[in-house]
Motif scaffolding. Structure first.
Motif, PDB file in Angstrom:
ATOM      1  N   GLU A  88       0.823  -1.202   0.000  1.00  0.00           N
ATOM      2  CA  GLU A  88       0.000   0.000   0.000  1.00  0.00           C
ATOM      3  C   GLU A  88       0.855   1.249   0.000  1.00  0.00           C
ATOM      4  O   GLU A  88       1.927   1.279   0.590  1.00  0.00           O
ATOM      5  CB  GLU A  88      -0.890  -0.007   1.242  1.00  0.00           C
TER       6      GLU A  88
ATOM      7  N   PRO B 122      -1.304   7.614   1.809  1.00  0.00           N
ATOM      8  CA  PRO B 122      -2.317   8.452   1.153  1.00  0.00           C
ATOM      9  C   PRO B 122      -1.739   9.739   0.573  1.00  0.00           C
ATOM     10  O   PRO B 122      -2.223  10.217  -0.446  1.00  0.00           O
ATOM     11  CB  PRO B 122      -3.321   8.750   2.265  1.00  0.00           C
TER      12      PRO B 122
ATOM     13  N   LEU C 251      -2.663  11.743  -7.910  1.00  0.00           N
ATOM     14  CA  LEU C 251      -3.936  12.256  -8.418  1.00  0.00           C
ATOM     15  C   LEU C 251      -3.804  13.714  -8.843  1.00  0.00           C
ATOM     16  O   LEU C 251      -4.250  14.128  -9.921  1.00  0.00           O
ATOM     17  CB  LEU C 251      -5.003  12.111  -7.333  1.00  0.00           C
TER      18      LEU C 251
ATOM     19  N   CYS D 110     -10.229   3.414  -8.626  1.00  0.00           N
ATOM     20  CA  CYS D 110     -10.147   4.864  -8.435  1.00  0.00           C
ATOM     21  C   CYS D 110      -9.519   5.518  -9.658  1.00  0.00           C
ATOM     22  O   CYS D 110     -10.064   6.472 -10.222  1.00  0.00           O
ATOM     23  CB  CYS D 110      -9.256   5.187  -7.235  1.00  0.00           C
TER      24      CYS D 110
ATOM     25  N   LEU E  85     -15.111  -6.432  -1.453  1.00  0.00           N
ATOM     26  CA  LEU E  85     -14.972  -5.551  -0.306  1.00  0.00           C
ATOM     27  C   LEU E  85     -15.841  -4.300  -0.502  1.00  0.00           C
ATOM     28  O   LEU E  85     -15.972  -3.789  -1.599  1.00  0.00           O
ATOM     29  CB  LEU E  85     -13.501  -5.156  -0.190  1.00  0.00           C
ATOM     30  N   GLN E  86     -16.404  -3.850   0.588  1.00  0.00           N
ATOM     31  CA  GLN E  86     -17.310  -2.700   0.492  1.00  0.00           C
ATOM     32  C   GLN E  86     -16.668  -1.489  -0.158  1.00  0.00           C
ATOM     33  O   GLN E  86     -17.256  -0.823  -0.997  1.00  0.00           O
ATOM     34  CB  GLN E  86     -17.760  -2.306   1.893  1.00  0.00           C
TER      35      GLN E  86
ATOM     36  N   ILE F 118     -16.378   2.505  -4.599  1.00  0.00           N
ATOM     37  CA  ILE F 118     -15.654   3.257  -5.625  1.00  0.00           C
ATOM     38  C   ILE F 118     -16.076   2.784  -7.009  1.00  0.00           C
ATOM     39  O   ILE F 118     -16.088   3.565  -7.965  1.00  0.00           O
ATOM     40  CB  ILE F 118     -14.128   3.167  -5.404  1.00  0.00           C
TER      41      ILE F 118
ATOM     42  N   LEU G 114     -22.888   3.448   3.566  1.00  0.00           N
ATOM     43  CA  LEU G 114     -22.022   4.046   2.565  1.00  0.00           C
ATOM     44  C   LEU G 114     -22.270   3.440   1.186  1.00  0.00           C
ATOM     45  O   LEU G 114     -22.348   4.155   0.175  1.00  0.00           O
ATOM     46  CB  LEU G 114     -20.569   3.822   2.987  1.00  0.00           C
TER      47      LEU G 114
ATOM     48  N   MET H 140     -12.291  10.564  -4.232  1.00  0.00           N
ATOM     49  CA  MET H 140     -10.959  10.123  -3.848  1.00  0.00           C
ATOM     50  C   MET H 140     -10.253  11.149  -2.991  1.00  0.00           C
ATOM     51  O   MET H 140      -9.645  10.821  -1.974  1.00  0.00           O
ATOM     52  CB  MET H 140     -10.152   9.893  -5.119  1.00  0.00           C
TER      53      MET H 140
ATOM     54  N   TYR I  50     -11.579  11.064   0.359  1.00  0.00           N
ATOM     55  CA  TYR I  50     -11.200   9.847   1.026  1.00  0.00           C
ATOM     56  C   TYR I  50      -9.762   9.903   1.492  1.00  0.00           C
ATOM     57  O   TYR I  50      -9.435   9.526   2.611  1.00  0.00           O
ATOM     58  CB  TYR I  50     -11.414   8.666   0.081  1.00  0.00           C
ATOM     59  N   LEU I  51      -8.919  10.382   0.615  1.00  0.00           N
ATOM     60  CA  LEU I  51      -7.502  10.446   0.977  1.00  0.00           C
ATOM     61  C   LEU I  51      -7.297  11.423   2.122  1.00  0.00           C
ATOM     62  O   LEU I  51      -6.491  11.175   3.017  1.00  0.00           O
ATOM     63  CB  LEU I  51      -6.676  10.841  -0.243  1.00  0.00           C
TER      64      LEU I  51
ATOM     65  N   LEU J 258      -8.159   9.607   5.181  1.00  0.00           N
ATOM     66  CA  LEU J 258      -7.138   8.630   5.515  1.00  0.00           C
ATOM     67  C   LEU J 258      -5.958   9.300   6.184  1.00  0.00           C
ATOM     68  O   LEU J 258      -5.417   8.810   7.158  1.00  0.00           O
ATOM     69  CB  LEU J 258      -6.677   7.901   4.253  1.00  0.00           C
ATOM     70  N   GLN J 259      -5.592  10.439   5.628  1.00  0.00           N
ATOM     71  CA  GLN J 259      -4.439  11.117   6.208  1.00  0.00           C
ATOM     72  C   GLN J 259      -4.713  11.518   7.632  1.00  0.00           C
ATOM     73  O   GLN J 259      -3.859  11.455   8.497  1.00  0.00           O
ATOM     74  CB  GLN J 259      -4.090  12.345   5.383  1.00  0.00           C
TER      75      GLN J 259
ATOM     76  N   GLY K 219      -2.788   7.173   7.945  1.00  0.00           N
ATOM     77  CA  GLY K 219      -2.323   6.130   7.037  1.00  0.00           C
ATOM     78  C   GLY K 219      -3.378   5.069   6.774  1.00  0.00           C
ATOM     79  O   GLY K 219      -4.387   4.974   7.464  1.00  0.00           O
ATOM     80  N   SER K 220      -3.150   4.328   5.734  1.00  0.00           N
ATOM     81  CA  SER K 220      -4.181   3.422   5.255  1.00  0.00           C
ATOM     82  C   SER K 220      -3.916   1.983   5.624  1.00  0.00           C
ATOM     83  O   SER K 220      -4.649   1.100   5.229  1.00  0.00           O
ATOM     84  CB  SER K 220      -4.270   3.531   3.741  1.00  0.00           C
ATOM     85  N   SER K 221      -2.838   1.741   6.357  1.00  0.00           N
ATOM     86  CA  SER K 221      -2.381   0.362   6.481  1.00  0.00           C
ATOM     87  C   SER K 221      -3.443  -0.548   7.068  1.00  0.00           C
ATOM     88  O   SER K 221      -3.643  -1.665   6.610  1.00  0.00           O
ATOM     89  CB  SER K 221      -1.123   0.318   7.350  1.00  0.00           C
TER      90      SER K 221
ATOM     91  N   LEU L 256      -6.571  -0.143   6.873  1.00  0.00           N
ATOM     92  CA  LEU L 256      -7.845   0.003   6.204  1.00  0.00           C
ATOM     93  C   LEU L 256      -8.327  -1.280   5.548  1.00  0.00           C
ATOM     94  O   LEU L 256      -9.495  -1.637   5.638  1.00  0.00           O
ATOM     95  CB  LEU L 256      -7.711   1.095   5.147  1.00  0.00           C
ATOM     96  N   PHE L 257      -7.411  -1.939   4.900  1.00  0.00           N
ATOM     97  CA  PHE L 257      -7.874  -3.064   4.105  1.00  0.00           C
ATOM     98  C   PHE L 257      -7.799  -4.388   4.824  1.00  0.00           C
ATOM     99  O   PHE L 257      -8.074  -5.422   4.266  1.00  0.00           O
ATOM    100  CB  PHE L 257      -7.109  -3.109   2.776  1.00  0.00           C
ATOM    101  N   ASP L 258      -7.392  -4.370   6.065  1.00  0.00           N
ATOM    102  CA  ASP L 258      -7.413  -5.634   6.778  1.00  0.00           C
ATOM    103  C   ASP L 258      -8.715  -5.747   7.557  1.00  0.00           C
ATOM    104  O   ASP L 258      -9.607  -6.484   7.218  1.00  0.00           O
ATOM    105  CB  ASP L 258      -6.213  -5.711   7.738  1.00  0.00           C
TER     106      ASP L 258
ATOM    107  N   LEU M 123     -11.694  -1.413   7.529  1.00  0.00           N
ATOM    108  CA  LEU M 123     -12.732  -0.892   6.664  1.00  0.00           C
ATOM    109  C   LEU M 123     -14.026  -0.647   7.404  1.00  0.00           C
ATOM    110  O   LEU M 123     -14.643   0.387   7.292  1.00  0.00           O
ATOM    111  CB  LEU M 123     -12.954  -1.887   5.532  1.00  0.00           C
ATOM    112  N   ASN M 124     -14.387  -1.628   8.180  1.00  0.00           N
ATOM    113  CA  ASN M 124     -15.668  -1.493   8.841  1.00  0.00           C
ATOM    114  C   ASN M 124     -15.651  -0.418   9.906  1.00  0.00           C
ATOM    115  O   ASN M 124     -16.645   0.271  10.116  1.00  0.00           O
ATOM    116  CB  ASN M 124     -16.098  -2.830   9.437  1.00  0.00           C
TER     117      ASN M 124
ATOM    118  N   ASN N  34     -16.379   2.806   8.290  1.00  0.00           N
ATOM    119  CA  ASN N  34     -17.806   3.015   8.056  1.00  0.00           C
ATOM    120  C   ASN N  34     -18.535   3.313   9.339  1.00  0.00           C
ATOM    121  O   ASN N  34     -19.385   4.181   9.405  1.00  0.00           O
ATOM    122  CB  ASN N  34     -18.424   1.779   7.423  1.00  0.00           C
TER     123      ASN N  34
END
Lengths: 901, 427
Positions: A37, A40, A47, A102, A137-138, A143, A185, B367, B370-371, B374-375, B379-381, B383-385, B388-389, B392
């Motif tokens: 990853e 951000p 971007l 994205c 994944l949600q 996205i 969401l 995006m 979202y970014l 995240l900041q 960080g996003s580390s 997030l994907f494990d 995520l929930n 939300n």
């Protein structure tokens, strides 16, 4: 070219920069599929780079020479970008997939037309497979929805691809409907995608119509939706009729919604309204004999399993507000065919809700409990707010067709103002007044005049008139002390006027010059002692601002209508509000405002706008208070870089025509009668501020005196200062003062009223001769006031004119033999209730007539039955305060006056 | 390329049965002639430029009214209606929602165009209504009996307001001694009426009084306003069109004579009708000699002359037809429907301008948001494990929290208000 072979660039605008940058981004910064990853910040910068430099556009500058090498280089760079992004989308890693989607979404917007047309179907399939995969994944689902709607928006611009696009859109519907049931969401983005699809390709949804409708209705009526997303659902519901375009589908939808809402209200309002209200509306929606339309969402039972105390709050009200929002959207948005609106049912429903004030209806029902009432009162504001929005949308949507319902809506709004006490509701109610005024023009202002003026005055008056100018500054303290000193002095001098009631009330009116708001409120609420100083409740700024905006529109639309009844009062109010708003800027800034972020600056702007409208719509050639207004505008202009300054410079430009009248032929259309008074007064220096308003009452003779008018115009041209006395009463006092003092005090703008009064008094000593002429002017003014008032409203005329008589009869009885004896008796009785501060100085100084006259002139026109006492007290208080100051500052005159005994 | 300016037509109708002629203002070619049509003055109205309505002069001795509707591109009558009495004056509001007719017995009729319903009819004048004008929703009617009345349509259309009002009309002016021939309204609630008593009078609709009266050398049959509002044109029986100042020039101290600045004269017979273009550069006049003249107002010359027919031209209009998809026209009803039976038909016309566009560009906006988020969360580390929930949930929680706060606030205010009310009564 320099950049071609990796050498130096010609600069930031060298087209070679872009392929090179893009290559670098792809090679070094985009992760590989399944890679680690990225932070951000890094993503944001990628971007940013893509969008700022337009790396994907492949668009060469227009006039650049054709350069196949460059085009080729750029094309391969974008190719590699797309390749990498697609690889990311296809990756098994959730993160890579998310990132790829994205960037694919970004590519949809940024890439060139050719590339888009070539590969959109490929991209579409990629994303759609993401959506269809249930295990996805949600975050990826979200996205994917977003980038798909971007794809459709872009696709809609390709008219030749309409058929394919429509087919694609149809395929999206089913997966999206499934997503609607997911959590917040996802559903949020899914509904956005669905809305885009319906909007752009309505026919593609036709097949799924029933499923779509029931899914959305279920969502709208279900309990767990929060307010904001449910508005999105409502907006989508509003789009549904456009799937099957016909006159009926639209009307059917709105009728079905109204029926559902009406039924919900039946349950809610039990015991709080007449029982048959709901039934009557049903009759309008479903005429007897006609088949009722299918119920909207009949399988949904909102809140069936929720406890009764929560039910109303969690389901009934949100459902109603979402459905009403849907109606609002339907009423105000485009529909391809002409449709019928069930106006009567709509208006009846709005009326039904807005007139429920939470009080119990006469007839009690067994089911009505205090708990029920409490629950409803708790939610009533949000219900009202919803229906005010609906009313707003109705007026906007119906435009001229509102006419047959105009009167009933006007009555409704007028009635509603009595119920609306909360700031948000009042603001909305005002905005409806504004809409009505602008949409139906001068005819509406006939009906809304009274409601607008009385409500606006009530809202704006709570912190006083001109006396607000010195709020919370040091001088005010001095003033306070001095005025009470004066007060005690007078008590000694005139014991017969004293009684406890007067002293209490007058204290409240005079002394608390720094606590304006409270003083006025006290006065209006029945003379409570002056201990409430700090606990003042003032109308929130947001309400004041809308009140001012409403007045502005009223002045624009019907400013010249029945001017006698309301203009003097409103003009005075506006100049006072503007003055105080501008002067208080500093003191208010410290505390953040509580409502809607409205600040004192907004109030300043709104008040100045209203003031300009009052000047421009003035029925008199020279509006009162013009000088003071110009001063405010000139000051405001100095706040460079603010909206205020912008507006002020425009205002000054607009006023230019007023201040330097050109020989426009339309000039004649202004009431010529005013000319008489102007020319007469031009010679008496002192008369300026005082009898101005009263002079205008006499308008029937308008047509006969055209020559006088011309005379006046001519004299103005030659002799500019001659017009100064015409500027305003309250402001005019200061003007008169400067005029008199001597030629050296030419600055017409005095910051502090204290100084003004000082000057006046000083001037009075210097110029006894002019004071004589002034007295006669006052006399005629008084005569004029009496005449109309006795016809209109004798009781008010007594109260109002009393001060004038007193001032005159004390010192100059011989001048006014024409006043009937009975009136004199009146005035004696009034004497007891009057402020000693007013008549004491007037009996001493002939000149101070003109000062004490100000409230009289202004008050003579209080015709509106409501909100009068407030302003009376306020004016009275403020002006008498001026007097007492002048006395204080020139004590020798007071002592040396023989008449007072 | 700017789109070409919309085609402007000059329409003219006559009291002789010669139809409504339409000429292109620019080319001068006759476009179409709608037949049959024989109209009295002020009886031709363009309904928001969507279609044309003309009240017909009754045949000699007849006492029945007829109103014709015409589509722009079809010569024949589209819809015929038969009101209760012959309509002398016909007027449509700006949006084309209503048609207002003044009858020869002094009644006024207000129809809804979309349904043809007669919303209201009322007796307005002792004798025939000759002319009508609208300012916002104030209707000004002028009659053969010399009276000018101003009606507030909001009051007129509402039963309760009618009962509450002291007089059915807002103002009634009786200063004209002879029949009122034409009325025009302008900015600032000003109306101008012309009359056979050889005067034009300027009225203030907001103050409800006469501002000026201007004498003319002949009877005035028609008035038209310059859109800049500084002059108006008065068409006289003597064939002249008087250019008249709205006010009086201050520099000249003469009498009211001075307000007539000049006259357009083409040696024609009586000028019966006038129309001014929206830019004020063109004035169209219809004359009793059957001609329609187009004037350049700057040079005061006739630039075109159309021959309509032998009979007198009674109406001229300048319109820019909008050829829109018209829903079927309904004939105007003869009588009001029984109270409450038929709902006045409120319709929403398709108006593309109030469409809300859908914006693209959402992915990048999404995006960016979202970014940013995240900041903020460092960080996003995670997030994907499992994160995520939580993400939300956080949003959801925030929503609930805000709603809670809102409710509290509301509660607070309700209480405040409730508390205040008794306290203000008994301090």
């Amino acid at each position: 070219m320099a950049g071609a072979s990796g050498g130096f660039l010609a600069g930031v605008n060298d087209p070679w920069l872009k392929p090179r940058l893009l290559r670098a981004v792809v090679a070094e910064r985009l992760p590989q599929p399944g890679g680690a990853e990225l932070p951000p910040v890094e993503l944001a910068s990628v971007l940013g780079a893509v969008r700022t430099h337009g790396l994907l556009t492949e668009g060469l500058p227009d006039r650049a020479p054709e350069d196949p090498k460059l085009a080729e280089a750029w094309r391969t760079a974008v190719d590699s970008w797309v390749e990498r992004v697609v690889a990311l989308v296809e990756s098994d890693s959730a993160y890579s997939c998310w990132l790829g989607t994205c960037f694919l979404g970004v590519t949809f917007q940024e890439c060139s037309n050719e590339r888009f047309a070539e590969s959109y179907s490929n991209w579409y399939e990629k994303i759609l497979s993401n959506l269809q995969e249930p295990s996805c994944l949600q975050l990826v689902t979200v996205i994917s929805c977003t980038s798909l709607s971007d794809l459709f928006v872009r696709l809609a611009k390709f008219l030749n691809l309409k058929k394919e696009a429509s087919a694609f859109a149809g395929r999206v519907v089913e997966p999206v409907l499934r997503l609607l049931n997911e959590n917040g969401l996802v559903a949020d983005e899914a509904i956005d995608l669905l809305r885009t699809v319906i909007k752009l390709y309505p026919s593609s949804v036709n097949r799924h119509y029933n499923k779509v409708e029931s899914a959305i209705v279920t969502k709208v009526m279900s309990t767990e939706v929060n307010i904001k997303p449910s508005e999105k659902f409502a907006r989508t519901l509003a789009l549904l009729p456009s799937i099957r375009v016909s006159e009926d589908s639209w009307s059917l939808m709105i009728r079905r919604i109204l029926i559902v809402v009406n039924n919900l209200l039946n349950d809610a309002f039990v015991g709080l309204e007449e029982e048959k209200n709901g039934h009557d509306i049903m009759l309008l929606l479903v005429p007897p004999g006609a088949d009722p339309p299918p119920t909207l969402g009949d399988q949904v039972r909102p809140g069936a399993n929720v406890h009764i105390t929560k039910k109303f709050r969690v389901c009934t009200v949100p459902t109603i507000s979402a459905l009403m929002h849907c109606c609002s959207v339907m009423l105000t948005s485009y529909y391809p065919v002409q449709v019928n609106v069930p106006m009567r049912a709509l208006v009846a429903l709005i009326r039904r809700v807005l007139l429920v004030d939470g009080s119990l209806h006469k007839k009690l029902f067994p089911s009505t409990t205090s708990l029920h009432q409490e629950l409803i009162c708790f939610e009533l504001p949000s219900l009202h707010s919803t229906f005010l929005d609906l009313l707003n949308a109705t007026i906007k949507g119906m435009r001229s067709q509102l006419l047959p319902h105009g009167a009933s809506i006007i009555r409704l709004v007028t009635e509603y103002f009595k119920i609306a006490k909360l700031p948000t509701l009042r603001t909305k109610a005002y905005s409806i007044l504004q809409l009505l005024l602008t949409s139906m023009g001068i005819g509406t202002s006939l009906h809304l005049l009274e409601a607008t003026v009385s409500n606006a005055i009530a809202d704006l008056n709570d912190d006083g008139g001109s006396d607000m100018t010195i709020i919370s500054t040091n001088p005010s303290k001095v003033t306070n002390e001095s005025s009470s000193k004066i007060y005690s002095k007078k008590r000694k001098q005139e014991p017969q006027v004293q009684n406890s009631f007067v002293s209490g009330s007058e204290k409240a009116a005079i002394s608390p010059r720094k606590r304006k708001g409270s003083s006025v409120q006290i006065a209006s609420k029945g003379m409570t002692p002056e201990t409430t100083g700090d606990a003042r409740i003032s109308t929130p700024l947001s309400v004041k601002i809308t009140a001012l905006e409403t007045l502005e529109i009223l002045l624009n639309v019907g400013g010249s209508l029945w001017t006698d009844h309301w203009r003097p009062e409103v003009d005075l109010l506006l100049i006072n509000v503007a003055m105080s708003a501008c002067d208080m800027g500093g003191s208010y800034k410290q505390k953040p405002s509580t409502f809607g972020g409205a600040s004192i600056l907004d109030l300043q702007l709104a008040s100045l706008k209203a003031l300009l409208a009052s000047f421009l719509s003035s029925p008199y050639a020279r509006p009162p208070y013009l000088a003071k207004g110009i001063e405010l505008f000139t000051k405001g202009k100095l706040e460079i870089g603010t909206k205020l300054a912008d507006f002020c410079s425009r205002a000054l430009l607009a006023l230019d025509v007023l201040t330097h009248p050109r020989a426009l032929s339309l000039e004649k259309a202004v009431p010529v009668g005013s000319g008489l008074n102007y020319s007469a007064r031009g010679k008496t220096v002192f008369g300026g501020g005082t009898c101005q308003i009263s002079a205008y009452r006499d308008q029937p003779q308008a047509m006969e005196v055209e020559d006088m008018y011309d005379d006046w115009l001519a004299s103005t041209k030659d002799d500019e200062p001659a017009e100064t006395p015409m500027n305003g009463s309250a402001a005019g006092t200061s003007k008169a003062g400067t005029m008199l003092a001597d030629g050296s005090q030419l600055n017409p703008i005095a910051e502090d009223p204290k100084i003004n009064s000082l000057r006046i008094t000083a001037a009075a000593q210097d110029a006894p001769a002019s004071s004589k002429s002034d007295v006669t002017m006052v006399d005629t003014a008084a005569g004029e006031i009496v005449k109309p008032n006795t016809v209109d409203n004798s009781s008010s005329s007594n109260a109002v004119s009393a001060p004038v008589y007193t001032t005159n009869s004390d010192s100059q009885k011989h001048v006014i033999p024409s006043i009937p004896e009975q009136r004199r008796a009146d005035e004696v009785s009034h004497l007891e209730n009057r402020s000693p501060a007013v008549d004491a100085p007037s009996s001493k100084l002939g000149t101070s007539d003109e000062v004490s006259d100000v409230p009289v002139a202004a008050l003579g026109f209080h015709q509106a039955p409501e909100g009068r006492s407030t302003s009376f007290a306020e004016l009275f208080g403020s002006e008498s305060g001026v007097d007492s100051e002048s006395d204080d500052s020139v004590p020798d005159i007071v002592d040396g006056d023989p008449d007072s005994d | 390329m700017a789109p070409p300016p919309p085609k402007q037509l000059v329409l003219a109708a006559s009291s002789a049965d010669a139809g409504v002629a339409a000429w292109d203002l620019r080319t001068g070619a006759e476009e179409i002639r709608h037949r049959p049509c024989a109209s009295r003055p002020r009886a031709l109205a363009s309904v928001a430029d969507r279609f044309l309505a003309a009240a017909q002069a009754p045949p000699a001795g007849g006492n029945s009214g007829t109103v014709h509707f015409y589509h722009w591109d079809k010569p024949q009558v589209a819809v015929k209606s038969f009101p209760a009495e012959p309509i002398r004056a016909l007027l449509a509001d700006q949006e084309g929602s209503y048609l207002i007719g003044g009858g020869s017995n002094g009644n006024l009729f207000l129809w809804e165009v979309a349904s043809g319903e007669l919303l209201h009819t009322w007796h307005a004048h002792y004798r025939a209504v000759r002319c009508l004008a609208l300012y916002d929703y104030l209707l000004v009617s002028g009659s053969e009996d010399g009276s000018v009345k101003v009606w507030d349509l909001i009051t007129v259309l509402d039963e309760q307001s009618r009962l509450e009002a002291q007089t059915p009309y807002l103002y009634s002016f009786n200063q004209h001694a002879l029949p009122v021939t034409d009325i025009a309204c302008f900015l600032g609630a000003i109306a101008i009426s012309s009359s056979e008593d050889r005067t034009c009078k300027i009225w203030s609709l907001s103050e409800g009084r006469m501002l000026r009266s201007i004498p003319f050398p002949s009877s005035i049959d028609s008035v038209a306003l310059d859109p800049r509002s500084h002059v108006f044109y008065a068409g006289g029986r003597d064939g002249k069109i008087y250019v008249t100042a709205m006010g009086v020039d201050i520099s000249s101290h003469g009498g009211d004579e001075s307000s007539i600045l000049g006259a357009l004269d083409d040696q024609s017979k009586a000028v019966t009708s006038l129309a001014s273009s929206t830019d004020g550069l063109v004035l169209v006049s219809g004359s009793e000699d059957g001609n329609v003249r187009v004037w350049d107002t700057r040079s005061q010359q006739v630039t075109r002359k159309f021959k309509h027919s032998q009979g007198p031209v009674t109406n001229v209009l300048i319109v820019a037809p909008k050829r829109v998809n018209l829903p079927p026209l309904h004939p105007l009803r003869k009588v009001c429907s029984a109270n409450g039976e038929v709902e006045p038909r409120a319709v929403i016309l398709p108006r593309p301008e109030n469409d809300v566009p859908i914006h693209g560009n959402r992915t990048s906006i999404f995006m960016e948001h979202y970014l940013d988020e995240l900041q903020k969360y460092g960080g996003s580390s995670m997030l994907f494990d499992s994160g995520l929930n939580t993400q939300n949930c956080a949003a959801n929680q925030q929503g609930t929290e805000w709603r809670g706060r809102y409710l509290e606030l509301q509660d607070l205010f309700v209480h405040e208000v409730l508390d205040q009310m008794p306290s203000s009564r008994n301090p």
